[in-house]
Design an enzyme around this catalytic site. Structure first.
Site, PDB file in Angstrom:
ATOM      1  CG  ASP A  79      -2.127  -1.635   1.460  1.00 27.71           C
ATOM      2  OD1 ASP A  79      -2.260  -1.578   0.478  1.00 27.71           O
ATOM      3  OD2 ASP A  79      -1.072  -1.824   2.315  1.00 27.71           O
ATOM      4  CG  HIS A 100      -2.868  -5.228   3.203  1.00 31.94           C
ATOM      5  ND1 HIS A 100      -3.165  -4.468   2.037  1.00 31.94           N
ATOM      6  CD2 HIS A 100      -3.023  -6.581   2.685  1.00 31.94           C
ATOM      7  CE1 HIS A 100      -2.295  -5.054   0.996  1.00 31.94           C
ATOM      8  NE2 HIS A 100      -3.105  -5.942   1.155  1.00 31.94           N
TER       9      HIS A 100
HETATM   10  P1  NAD Z   1      -1.612 -18.517  -4.339  1.00 34.05           P
HETATM   11  O1  NAD Z   1      -2.919 -18.958  -4.040  1.00 34.05           O
HETATM   12  O2  NAD Z   1      -0.995 -18.436  -5.933  1.00 34.05           O
HETATM   13  O3  NAD Z   1      -0.791 -19.307  -3.008  1.00 34.05           O
HETATM   14  C1  NAD Z   1      -0.630 -19.518  -1.861  1.00 34.05           C
HETATM   15  C2  NAD Z   1       0.007 -20.859  -1.939  1.00 34.05           C
HETATM   16  O4  NAD Z   1       0.010 -21.165  -0.618  1.00 34.05           O
HETATM   17  C3  NAD Z   1      -0.333 -21.707  -2.918  1.00 34.05           C
HETATM   18  O5  NAD Z   1       0.418 -22.406  -3.257  1.00 34.05           O
HETATM   19  C4  NAD Z   1      -1.116 -23.108  -1.413  1.00 34.05           C
HETATM   20  O6  NAD Z   1      -0.707 -24.336  -1.818  1.00 34.05           O
HETATM   21  C5  NAD Z   1      -0.286 -22.604  -0.117  1.00 34.05           C
HETATM   22  N1  NAD Z   1      -1.013 -22.606   1.353  1.00 34.05           N
HETATM   23  C6  NAD Z   1      -1.972 -22.624   1.333  1.00 34.05           C
HETATM   24  N2  NAD Z   1      -1.760 -23.226   2.951  1.00 34.05           N
HETATM   25  C7  NAD Z   1      -0.926 -23.126   3.307  1.00 34.05           C
HETATM   26  C8  NAD Z   1      -0.346 -23.576   4.344  1.00 34.05           C
HETATM   27  N3  NAD Z   1      -0.573 -24.228   5.370  1.00 34.05           N
HETATM   28  N4  NAD Z   1       1.232 -24.119   4.861  1.00 34.05           N
HETATM   29  C9  NAD Z   1       1.552 -23.798   3.984  1.00 34.05           C
HETATM   30  N5  NAD Z   1       1.406 -23.179   2.177  1.00 34.05           N
HETATM   31  C10 NAD Z   1       0.403 -22.970   1.898  1.00 34.05           C
HETATM   32  O7  NAD Z   1      -1.704 -16.822  -3.797  1.00 34.05           O
HETATM   33  P2  NAD Z   1      -1.174 -15.603  -3.832  1.00 34.05           P
HETATM   34  O8  NAD Z   1      -1.391 -14.417  -4.700  1.00 34.05           O
HETATM   35  O9  NAD Z   1       0.502 -16.743  -3.784  1.00 34.05           O
HETATM   36  O10 NAD Z   1      -1.021 -14.723  -2.285  1.00 34.05           O
HETATM   37  C11 NAD Z   1      -0.974 -15.472  -1.060  1.00 34.05           C
HETATM   38  C12 NAD Z   1      -1.926 -14.836   0.424  1.00 34.05           C
HETATM   39  O11 NAD Z   1      -0.779 -13.351   0.484  1.00 34.05           O
HETATM   40  C13 NAD Z   1      -3.042 -14.684  -0.433  1.00 34.05           C
HETATM   41  O12 NAD Z   1      -4.121 -14.870   1.071  1.00 34.05           O
HETATM   42  C14 NAD Z   1      -3.278 -13.259  -0.557  1.00 34.05           C
HETATM   43  O13 NAD Z   1      -4.481 -12.426  -0.418  1.00 34.05           O
HETATM   44  C15 NAD Z   1      -1.721 -12.334   0.292  1.00 34.05           C
HETATM   45  N6  NAD Z   1      -1.501 -11.036  -1.266  1.00 34.05           N
HETATM   46  C16 NAD Z   1      -1.243 -10.396   0.404  1.00 34.05           C
HETATM   47  C17 NAD Z   1      -0.412  -8.914   0.439  1.00 34.05           C
HETATM   48  C18 NAD Z   1      -0.613  -8.071   0.701  1.00 34.05           C
HETATM   49  O14 NAD Z   1      -0.548  -6.994   0.366  1.00 34.05           O
HETATM   50  N7  NAD Z   1      -0.664  -7.878   2.067  1.00 34.05           N
HETATM   51  C19 NAD Z   1      -0.452  -8.957  -0.932  1.00 34.05           C
HETATM   52  C20 NAD Z   1      -0.899  -9.538  -1.812  1.00 34.05           C
HETATM   53  C21 NAD Z   1      -1.468 -10.664  -1.506  1.00 34.05           C
HETATM   54  C1  LMR Z   2      -3.300  -6.302  -2.623  1.00 36.96           C
HETATM   55  O1  LMR Z   2      -3.387  -5.630  -1.847  1.00 36.96           O
HETATM   56  O2  LMR Z   2      -2.827  -6.778  -3.757  1.00 36.96           O
HETATM   57  C2  LMR Z   2      -3.144  -7.936  -1.937  1.00 36.96           C
HETATM   58  O3  LMR Z   2      -4.071  -7.968  -0.623  1.00 36.96           O
HETATM   59  C3  LMR Z   2      -4.341  -8.641  -2.592  1.00 36.96           C
HETATM   60  C4  LMR Z   2      -6.014  -8.089  -2.167  1.00 36.96           C
HETATM   61  O4  LMR Z   2      -6.502  -9.482  -2.029  1.00 36.96           O
HETATM   62  O5  LMR Z   2      -6.068  -7.054  -2.755  1.00 36.96           O
END
Ligand code: NAD
Ligand code: LMR
Length: 325
Positions: A159, A187
């Site tokens: 952000d 967030h």
């Molecule tokens: P994704 O689905 O591509 O990958 C997630 C991975 O986590 C998968 O490979 C899955 O098998 C694995 N997983 C699920 N449960 C698990 C566990 N208990 N232990 C280990 N691995 C596990 O998702 P992504 O796009 O990589 O996003 C991951 C997370 O990050 C989501 O919750 C998404 O919303 C979040 N995210 C946060 C931010 C932020 O700014 N804070 C930004 C983008 C995404």
């Molecule tokens: C983001 O900010 O891009 C991530 O937290 C993914 C989402 O769900 O918005």
């Protein structure tokens, strides 16, 4: 040569994990002179894909990559780890708010908090990326009573970087010349991107843009950027999220530049009237491997209301997982 640092990444075969692992392995997080051991955690059905990630990492022959552990056992992944990037969790799809993921993902962070407590290095730095990141970080922290509670953080750096990018575009000044921007709170779409103390080339940002642009365009665009990316890509942000995670840990370990600060979700300590008990986005400076919340910033009524609104949402999220904390 320095001795290797153990870095755990959960969800390492997922979208963000795939972007993150290569950048960490190549020295972009901890430095070109710092060898790393990567500890990659996945769920059992994803171990085949994780093996592919491991093969590709090896094929890069990175000078800073010392060893890779790939496992579905959190206690193996977190053993003696110095940094843990908790990414593995379900992402949201179109039309969802991040807090809709709370019940789906909360259990993961309770289990992983306990595993960290048992086996991680006693000074492990934890960054939670998996959503809803602030509350997941709180769950992990509360399940790890033997670790330093200050070391549980959540990612609001994406952000923060989004805010810099929007302001850079609006003022036609490169983001490297923008200082002192803050993302307060959660967030989520209640986060408060604050430009009241921001300087663009040394000038107050709010003297360079109209108040209406700040309140009616900038703030909602930053708050809704995650949803806009999901709409455009059909999947949530990944490369930019990985990049922000690298920025968060790098600055925490190596320090923030003089005269600037960054935004980190950290345990509230009463600063700015936010009582202890949530992981809240604050302006922080980092030095000697530790962070400090920037103190003494003036908050006007516009800001106060927004700080309190995002805090209220964090309390609601916390109530929703009270059995796990
Ligand atoms: P994704 O689905 O591509 O990958 C997630 C991975 O986590 C998968 O490979 C899955 O098998 C694995 N997983 C699920 N449960 C698990 C566990 N208990 N232990 C280990 N691995 C596990 O998702 P992504 O796009 O990589 O996003 C991951 C997370 O990050 C989501 O919750 C998404 O919303 C979040 N995210 C946060 C931010 C932020 O700014 N804070 C930004 C983008 C995404
Ligand atoms: C983001 O900010 O891009 C991530 O937290 C993914 C989402 O769900 O918005």
């Amino acid at each position: 040569m320095k001795s290797p640092v153990n870095v755990a990444i959960t969800g390492a075969a997922g979208q963000i994990g795939y972007a993150l692992a290569f950048r960490i392995a190549s020295g972009q997080m901890l430095g070109a002179d710092q060898p790393v051991n990567l500890h990659l955690l996945e769920i059992t059905p994803a171990l085949g894909a994780l093996q592919g990630v491991l093969m590709e990492l090896n094929d890069c022959a990175f000078p800073t990559l010392n060893k890779i552990v790939a496992t579905d056992d959190a206690k193996i992944a977190f053993k003696d780890c110095h940094a843990a990037l908790l990414v593995g969790a379900r992402p949201r799809g179109p039309g969802m708010e991040r807090k809709d993921l709370l019940l789906a993902n909360a259990q993961i962070f309770s289990v992983q908090g306990k595993a960290l407590d048992e086996v991680a290095d006693r000074n492990v730095r934890v960054l939670v990326v998996g959503n809803p990141a602030n509350t997941n970080s709180l769950i992990a922290q509360r399940n790890a009573p033997n670790l330093n509670p200050r070391n549980f953080t959540a990612m609001v750096r994406l952000d923060h970087n989004r805010a810099l990018a929007q302001l850079a575009e609006k003022t036609a000044v490169h983001s490297t010349r923008i200082r002192k921007t803050t993302i307060w709170g959660n967030h989520s779409s209640t986060q408060y991107p604050d430009l009241h103390h921001t300087l663009v080339d040394g000038k107050p940002a709010l003297s360079l843009v109209e108040q209406s642009w700040y309140a009616d365009t900038f703030i909602p665009v930053v708050q809704q950027r995650g949803a806009a990316i999901i709409k455009a890509r059909g999947q949530s942000s990944a490369a930019s999220a990985a990049s922000a995670a690298i920025d968060h840990v790098r600055d925490w370990v190596n320090g923030t530049p003089e005269g600037d600060w960054v935004s980190m979700g950290v345990p509230s300590d009463g600063s700015y009237g936010i009582p202890e008990g949530v992981i809240y986005g604050y302006p922080v400076t980092c030095k000697n491997g530790d962070y400090q919340i920037v103190q003494g910033l003036d908050l006007n009524e516009f800001s106060r209301q927004r700080l309190d609104a995002t805090h209220k949402e964090l309390l609601e999220e916390r109530d929703g997982v009270k059995d796990l904390i």
